[in-house]
Design a protein around this motif. Structure first.
Motif, PDB file in Angstrom:
ATOM      1  N   GLY A  41     -29.673  74.319 -55.838  1.00 34.55           N
ATOM      2  CA  GLY A  41     -30.167  73.210 -55.668  1.00 34.55           C
ATOM      3  C   GLY A  41     -29.212  72.208 -54.695  1.00 34.55           C
ATOM      4  N   ILE A  42     -28.571  72.830 -53.835  1.00 38.18           N
ATOM      5  CA  ILE A  42     -27.733  72.056 -53.008  1.00 38.18           C
ATOM      6  C   ILE A  42     -28.502  71.414 -51.886  1.00 38.18           C
ATOM      7  CG2 ILE A  42     -27.838  74.003 -51.145  1.00 38.18           C
ATOM      8  CD1 ILE A  42     -24.887  73.538 -50.300  1.00 38.18           C
ATOM      9  N   ARG A  43     -28.027  70.265 -51.407  1.00 36.39           N
ATOM     10  CA  ARG A  43     -28.530  69.144 -50.600  1.00 36.39           C
ATOM     11  C   ARG A  43     -28.796  69.769 -49.254  1.00 36.39           C
ATOM     12  NH1 ARG A  43     -25.255  63.946 -50.089  1.00 36.39           N
ATOM     13  NH2 ARG A  43     -23.391  65.602 -49.983  1.00 36.39           N
ATOM     14  N   PRO A  44     -30.164  69.370 -48.738  1.00 36.29           N
ATOM     15  CA  PRO A  44     -30.536  70.008 -47.420  1.00 36.29           C
ATOM     16  C   PRO A  44     -29.511  69.322 -46.213  1.00 36.29           C
ATOM     17  CG  PRO A  44     -32.383  69.059 -48.499  1.00 36.29           C
ATOM     18  CD  PRO A  44     -31.215  68.688 -49.403  1.00 36.29           C
ATOM     19  N   GLN A  45     -28.831  68.354 -46.613  1.00 32.49           N
ATOM     20  CA  GLN A  45     -27.758  67.800 -45.382  1.00 32.49           C
ATOM     21  C   GLN A  45     -26.674  69.043 -45.416  1.00 32.49           C
ATOM     22  OE1 GLN A  45     -29.099  65.958 -47.848  1.00 32.49           O
ATOM     23  NE2 GLN A  45     -30.324  64.136 -46.947  1.00 32.49           N
ATOM     24  N   LEU A  46     -26.358  69.606 -46.309  1.00 30.04           N
ATOM     25  CA  LEU A  46     -25.435  70.403 -46.279  1.00 30.04           C
ATOM     26  C   LEU A  46     -25.686  72.126 -46.159  1.00 30.04           C
ATOM     27  CD1 LEU A  46     -23.347  69.402 -49.554  1.00 30.04           C
ATOM     28  CD2 LEU A  46     -22.628  69.042 -47.329  1.00 30.04           C
ATOM     29  N   LEU A  47     -26.814  72.422 -46.668  1.00 35.36           N
ATOM     30  CA  LEU A  47     -27.356  73.638 -46.498  1.00 35.36           C
ATOM     31  C   LEU A  47     -28.792  73.668 -46.537  1.00 35.36           C
ATOM     32  CD1 LEU A  47     -26.670  76.767 -45.632  1.00 35.36           C
ATOM     33  CD2 LEU A  47     -26.384  77.088 -47.940  1.00 35.36           C
ATOM     34  N   PRO A  48     -29.837  73.405 -45.620  1.00 36.98           N
ATOM     35  CA  PRO A  48     -31.201  73.634 -45.828  1.00 36.98           C
ATOM     36  C   PRO A  48     -31.389  75.078 -45.889  1.00 36.98           C
ATOM     37  CG  PRO A  48     -30.571  73.194 -43.502  1.00 36.98           C
ATOM     38  CD  PRO A  48     -29.326  73.151 -44.076  1.00 36.98           C
ATOM     39  N   SER A  49     -32.572  75.137 -46.487  1.00 40.27           N
ATOM     40  CA  SER A  49     -33.043  76.536 -46.811  1.00 40.27           C
ATOM     41  C   SER A  49     -34.005  77.015 -45.557  1.00 40.27           C
ATOM     42  CB  SER A  49     -34.310  76.730 -47.886  1.00 40.27           C
ATOM     43  OG  SER A  49     -35.374  76.066 -47.443  1.00 40.27           O
ATOM     44  N   PRO A  50     -33.744  78.486 -45.268  1.00 39.54           N
ATOM     45  CA  PRO A  50     -34.547  79.026 -43.965  1.00 39.54           C
ATOM     46  C   PRO A  50     -36.128  78.587 -43.927  1.00 39.54           C
ATOM     47  CG  PRO A  50     -33.340  80.675 -45.048  1.00 39.54           C
ATOM     48  CD  PRO A  50     -33.209  79.566 -46.253  1.00 39.54           C
ATOM     49  N   LEU A  51     -36.680  78.330 -45.149  1.00 36.91           N
ATOM     50  CA  LEU A  51     -38.142  78.029 -44.888  1.00 36.91           C
ATOM     51  C   LEU A  51     -38.015  76.460 -44.268  1.00 36.91           C
ATOM     52  CD1 LEU A  51     -41.123  78.283 -45.747  1.00 36.91           C
ATOM     53  CD2 LEU A  51     -40.578  77.678 -47.843  1.00 36.91           C
ATOM     54  N   ARG A  52     -37.114  75.672 -44.804  1.00 38.09           N
ATOM     55  CA  ARG A  52     -37.144  74.133 -44.387  1.00 38.09           C
ATOM     56  C   ARG A  52     -36.529  74.047 -42.878  1.00 38.09           C
ATOM     57  NH1 ARG A  52     -36.076  68.854 -46.237  1.00 38.09           N
ATOM     58  NH2 ARG A  52     -34.941  67.561 -44.906  1.00 38.09           N
ATOM     59  N   VAL A  53     -35.644  75.025 -42.380  1.00 36.16           N
ATOM     60  CA  VAL A  53     -35.262  75.091 -41.182  1.00 36.16           C
ATOM     61  C   VAL A  53     -36.607  75.411 -40.083  1.00 36.16           C
ATOM     62  CG1 VAL A  53     -34.185  76.456 -39.228  1.00 36.16           C
ATOM     63  CG2 VAL A  53     -33.126  75.598 -41.488  1.00 36.16           C
ATOM     64  N   LEU A  54     -37.455  76.300 -40.639  1.00 34.65           N
ATOM     65  CA  LEU A  54     -38.756  76.788 -39.790  1.00 34.65           C
ATOM     66  C   LEU A  54     -39.656  75.865 -39.761  1.00 34.65           C
ATOM     67  CD1 LEU A  54     -39.054  80.504 -41.009  1.00 34.65           C
ATOM     68  CD2 LEU A  54     -37.998  79.654 -38.664  1.00 34.65           C
ATOM     69  N   GLN A  55     -40.036  74.938 -40.931  1.00 39.01           N
ATOM     70  CA  GLN A  55     -41.020  74.122 -41.167  1.00 39.01           C
ATOM     71  C   GLN A  55     -40.397  72.931 -40.133  1.00 39.01           C
ATOM     72  OE1 GLN A  55     -40.961  73.187 -45.339  1.00 39.01           O
ATOM     73  NE2 GLN A  55     -42.537  74.626 -45.625  1.00 39.01           N
ATOM     74  N   GLN A  56     -39.203  72.330 -40.239  1.00 40.77           N
ATOM     75  CA  GLN A  56     -38.724  71.160 -39.614  1.00 40.77           C
ATOM     76  C   GLN A  56     -38.728  71.450 -37.988  1.00 40.77           C
ATOM     77  OE1 GLN A  56     -38.532  67.936 -40.493  1.00 40.77           O
ATOM     78  NE2 GLN A  56     -39.380  69.032 -42.473  1.00 40.77           N
ATOM     79  N   GLY A  57     -38.409  72.639 -37.761  1.00 42.81           N
ATOM     80  CA  GLY A  57     -38.500  73.097 -36.304  1.00 42.81           C
ATOM     81  C   GLY A  57     -39.633  73.208 -35.798  1.00 42.81           C
ATOM     82  N   TRP A  58     -40.526  73.666 -36.623  1.00 41.80           N
ATOM     83  CA  TRP A  58     -41.971  73.657 -35.893  1.00 41.80           C
ATOM     84  C   TRP A  58     -42.566  72.161 -35.962  1.00 41.80           C
ATOM     85  CZ3 TRP A  58     -45.005  76.593 -33.444  1.00 41.80           C
ATOM     86  CH2 TRP A  58     -46.408  76.539 -33.572  1.00 41.80           C
ATOM     87  N   SER A  59     -42.281  71.228 -36.819  1.00 41.80           N
ATOM     88  CA  SER A  59     -42.589  69.822 -36.591  1.00 41.80           C
ATOM     89  C   SER A  59     -42.183  69.384 -35.554  1.00 41.80           C
ATOM     90  CB  SER A  59     -42.161  69.097 -38.267  1.00 41.80           C
ATOM     91  OG  SER A  59     -42.803  69.858 -39.143  1.00 41.80           O
ATOM     92  N   HIS A  60     -41.073  69.602 -34.980  1.00 45.00           N
ATOM     93  CA  HIS A  60     -40.243  69.084 -33.882  1.00 45.00           C
ATOM     94  C   HIS A  60     -40.196  69.764 -32.675  1.00 45.00           C
ATOM     95  CE1 HIS A  60     -38.762  66.617 -37.266  1.00 45.00           C
ATOM     96  NE2 HIS A  60     -38.365  65.820 -36.509  1.00 45.00           N
ATOM     97  N   ARG A  61     -41.092  70.723 -32.622  1.00 46.16           N
ATOM     98  CA  ARG A  61     -41.367  71.849 -31.745  1.00 46.16           C
ATOM     99  C   ARG A  61     -41.525  71.382 -30.119  1.00 46.16           C
ATOM    100  NH1 ARG A  61     -46.026  72.003 -34.483  1.00 46.16           N
ATOM    101  NH2 ARG A  61     -48.002  71.772 -33.287  1.00 46.16           N
ATOM    102  N   ASP A  62     -42.174  70.094 -30.009  1.00 50.20           N
ATOM    103  CA  ASP A  62     -42.423  69.558 -28.621  1.00 50.20           C
ATOM    104  C   ASP A  62     -40.949  68.903 -28.201  1.00 50.20           C
ATOM    105  OD1 ASP A  62     -45.029  70.179 -28.592  1.00 50.20           O
ATOM    106  OD2 ASP A  62     -45.588  68.149 -29.592  1.00 50.20           O
ATOM    107  N   GLU A  63     -40.361  68.549 -29.137  1.00 50.85           N
ATOM    108  CA  GLU A  63     -38.951  67.911 -28.658  1.00 50.85           C
ATOM    109  C   GLU A  63     -37.867  68.816 -28.462  1.00 50.85           C
ATOM    110  OE1 GLU A  63     -35.627  64.541 -30.446  1.00 50.85           O
ATOM    111  OE2 GLU A  63     -37.155  65.059 -31.635  1.00 50.85           O
TER     112      GLU A  63
END
Length: 267
Positions: A41-63
């Protein structure tokens, strides 16, 4: 020890088999990472999950894509400059033993300069444009390619050179038909080292000062505590490096196909 033709041929015919252990190891590490984040349950600000990294990376893919394109452009320009200088100086040094004794120690000294100190100075001296980033990349990548070429030229079979000279070949012809082909295997090995350093050098130069690029993007996201986007940019950087690294094998297959077969035919 010499491997059998069938054995070496099978290795060349199945390059994907070499990547399987690495892919499996990465998959295991990513799975452990995901499980740890879910369980702890670690906070995403400290260590996001790989799934979150992929999701957020895809959401900001244009930038991220815009910044990745800027980094790739700087990398290719800086590496092209470094490549040109490495070839030019290596050829000059090969034709003059005196220059070899003069330049090679300077090449070595250039690698003792801490990039973490030199990069900010480049920004101070040359501003935030393209030039300081190109100079940082050239400084990082020049040495392995120049030394690889110089040692490759020096490793030429003396009998081959003597045979060509006995047939009336000029020094330039000996270089073209004996010394240059002999240097290419070592050069491509150095090229693979240099191209990965080039991406790292570009990101670091951008991190120190730039308006666009993965380096400055990571810095901005770090300051915003978006660890997920920092890791997404790191992933893109790794993919760019791997792509450029693999591209060197394709170029080598076209330019010097004998280099790979001779390297795999013996151990």
């Amino acid at each position: 020890m010499t491997t059998s033709p069938a054995r070496s041929g099978s290795l060349r015919g199945s390059p994907l088999r070499w990547a399987v252990p690495s892919v499996v190891m990465v998959a295991v590490l990513v799975a452990v990472w995901q499980i740890y984040v879910d369980v702890s349950g670690i906070r995403p600000q400290l260590l996001p999950s790989p799934l979150r990294v992929l999701q957020q990376g895809w959401s900001h893919r244009d930038e991220i894509g815009v910044h990745a394109a800027a980094t790739l452009q700087v990398t290719l320009i800086g590496f092209a400059v470094s490549l040109t200088l490495a070839w030019a100086l290596a050829i000059v040094v090969d034709f003059s033993p005196w220059l070899r004794r003069a330049f090679v120690p300077l090449f070595v000294v250039s690698q003792t300069l801490p990039i973490i100190a030199i990069a900010p100075l480049m920004i101070i001296w040359f501003g935030f444009g393209l030039l300081p980033k190109v100079l940082v990349i050239a400084l990082v990548t020049f040495f392995p390619m120049a030394i690889g070429l110089i040692e490759g030229f020096a490793a030429t079979d003396r009998d081959a050179g003597a045979l060509l000279r006995s047939m009336g070949a000029s020094r330039g012809q000996v270089f073209r038909y004996a010394r240059l082909p002999s240097a290419l295997p070592r050069f491509f090995t150095a090229l693979r080292i240099g191209i990965t350093y080039a991406v790292v050098g570009a990101v670091f130069a951008e991190y120190v000062g730039a308006s666009k690029g993965l380096g400055i993007y990571m810095s901005l996201q770090k300051n915003s505590f978006r660890t997920d986007l920092v890791l997404a940019a790191v992933l893109v950087t790794a993919l760019v490096s791997i792509t450029l690294y693999l591209l060197t094998f394709a170029i080598e297959r076209v330019v010097a196909p004998w280099a790979r077969t001779s390297g795999q035919g013996s151990t």
